[in-house]
Enzyme design. Sequence first.
Site, PDB file in Angstrom:
ATOM      1  N   GLY A  47       8.288 -11.852  57.429  1.00 56.95           N
ATOM      2  CA  GLY A  47       8.014 -12.357  56.091  1.00 56.95           C
ATOM      3  C   GLY A  47       6.677 -11.823  55.615  1.00 56.95           C
ATOM      4  O   GLY A  47       5.880 -11.301  56.408  1.00 56.95           O
ATOM      5  N   GLN A  52      -1.129 -11.444  50.783  1.00 54.56           N
ATOM      6  CA  GLN A  52      -1.441 -10.603  51.948  1.00 54.56           C
ATOM      7  C   GLN A  52      -1.637  -9.145  51.574  1.00 54.56           C
ATOM      8  O   GLN A  52      -2.274  -8.401  52.317  1.00 54.56           O
ATOM      9  CB  GLN A  52      -0.335 -10.712  53.006  1.00 54.56           C
ATOM     10  CG  GLN A  52      -0.257 -12.099  53.641  1.00 54.56           C
ATOM     11  CD  GLN A  52       0.822 -12.136  54.702  1.00 54.56           C
ATOM     12  OE1 GLN A  52       1.983 -12.385  54.411  1.00 54.56           O
ATOM     13  NE2 GLN A  52       0.448 -11.865  55.950  1.00 54.56           N
ATOM     14  N   CYS A 100       1.438 -13.452  62.525  1.00 55.74           N
ATOM     15  CA  CYS A 100       1.230 -13.181  61.102  1.00 55.74           C
ATOM     16  C   CYS A 100       0.653 -11.787  60.967  1.00 55.74           C
ATOM     17  O   CYS A 100      -0.225 -11.413  61.749  1.00 55.74           O
ATOM     18  CB  CYS A 100       0.268 -14.212  60.529  1.00 55.74           C
ATOM     19  SG  CYS A 100      -0.082 -13.991  58.773  1.00 55.74           S
ATOM     20  N   LEU A 101       1.137 -11.042  59.990  1.00 50.35           N
ATOM     21  CA  LEU A 101       0.631  -9.681  59.801  1.00 50.35           C
ATOM     22  C   LEU A 101      -0.852  -9.686  59.411  1.00 50.35           C
ATOM     23  O   LEU A 101      -1.527  -8.672  59.552  1.00 50.35           O
ATOM     24  CB  LEU A 101       1.463  -8.946  58.746  1.00 50.35           C
ATOM     25  CG  LEU A 101       2.942  -8.750  59.125  1.00 50.35           C
ATOM     26  CD1 LEU A 101       3.687  -8.058  57.994  1.00 50.35           C
ATOM     27  CD2 LEU A 101       3.089  -7.968  60.419  1.00 50.35           C
ATOM     28  N   HIS A 142       5.735 -21.138  56.761  1.00 49.84           N
ATOM     29  CA  HIS A 142       4.641 -20.213  57.051  1.00 49.84           C
ATOM     30  C   HIS A 142       4.306 -19.378  55.809  1.00 49.84           C
ATOM     31  O   HIS A 142       3.134 -19.264  55.429  1.00 49.84           O
ATOM     32  CB  HIS A 142       5.032 -19.300  58.230  1.00 49.84           C
ATOM     33  CG  HIS A 142       4.034 -18.225  58.533  1.00 49.84           C
ATOM     34  ND1 HIS A 142       3.337 -18.162  59.723  1.00 49.84           N
ATOM     35  CD2 HIS A 142       3.602 -17.165  57.804  1.00 49.84           C
ATOM     36  CE1 HIS A 142       2.526 -17.119  59.690  1.00 49.84           C
ATOM     37  NE2 HIS A 142       2.677 -16.481  58.538  1.00 49.84           N
ATOM     38  N   GLU A 143       5.340 -18.810  55.190  1.00 50.86           N
ATOM     39  CA  GLU A 143       5.098 -17.931  54.036  1.00 50.86           C
ATOM     40  C   GLU A 143       4.545 -18.707  52.850  1.00 50.86           C
ATOM     41  O   GLU A 143       3.628 -18.235  52.168  1.00 50.86           O
ATOM     42  CB  GLU A 143       6.373 -17.177  53.653  1.00 50.86           C
ATOM     43  CG  GLU A 143       6.876 -16.192  54.703  1.00 50.86           C
ATOM     44  CD  GLU A 143       5.800 -15.272  55.248  1.00 50.86           C
ATOM     45  OE1 GLU A 143       4.886 -14.881  54.494  1.00 50.86           O
ATOM     46  OE2 GLU A 143       5.858 -14.948  56.446  1.00 50.86           O
ATOM     47  N   HIS A 146       0.857 -19.419  52.794  1.00 51.84           N
ATOM     48  CA  HIS A 146      -0.011 -18.328  52.315  1.00 51.84           C
ATOM     49  C   HIS A 146      -0.347 -18.509  50.837  1.00 51.84           C
ATOM     50  O   HIS A 146      -1.425 -18.115  50.392  1.00 51.84           O
ATOM     51  CB  HIS A 146       0.692 -16.976  52.485  1.00 51.84           C
ATOM     52  CG  HIS A 146       0.586 -16.391  53.858  1.00 51.84           C
ATOM     53  ND1 HIS A 146      -0.606 -15.979  54.414  1.00 51.84           N
ATOM     54  CD2 HIS A 146       1.541 -16.111  54.785  1.00 51.84           C
ATOM     55  CE1 HIS A 146      -0.390 -15.484  55.619  1.00 51.84           C
ATOM     56  NE2 HIS A 146       0.911 -15.555  55.877  1.00 51.84           N
TER      57      HIS A 146
HETATM   58 NI    NI Z   1       1.737 -14.812  57.649  1.00 56.21          NI
END
Ligand code: NI
Length: 173
Positions: A47, A52, A100-101, A142-143, A146
């Site tokens: 995701g 991000q 997480c990226l 999670h997404e 953000h």
């Molecule tokens: Ni993330």
Amino acid sequence: MAVRTVLHMGGPLLLKVAEPVQEFDTPDLHTLIGDMFDTMAALDGAGLAAPQIGVSLRVVIFGVESNPRYPDVEAVPTTVLINPTIEVIGKETNEGWEGCLSVPGMRGLVPRYSHIRYSGRDQFGARIEREAKDFHARVVQHECDHLDGILYPRRIRDLSQFGFEEALFPQEE
Ligand code: NI
């Protein structure tokens, strides 16, 4: 479309509350989403949220294909979700490992609600409403975090369950 630079934890934009999208089906929005999919694919993520890649808008994408190599990972439909809202169904939570990226190389054990209903719009403005459980629900929570400036390490209850992937799971390739 392009692979964009992913901001890493510490970047101030990741802490901001993102703005709602006002107009759908615009060239700018389609470009943003195309770039998000390219970036997520290039980094092999499940995701990605617009902040991000430095865009403070309430846009997330996610999706996980079923993969026979990882039978424990449940498939999640490939989704564009804009201006999302989450409603918790029941109070049950479960803990699962997240990455997480924006926090590369690390994993943490994070509690999430087990059962949610989420809604929002796609890039064309069409309404989306779904129920989700377990891993699917985890990815969405999670997404969407953000978009409110929350990275998963802030959700970890026990920081001894946070560390570098290769140290936590040394047996994995
Ligand atoms: Ni993330």
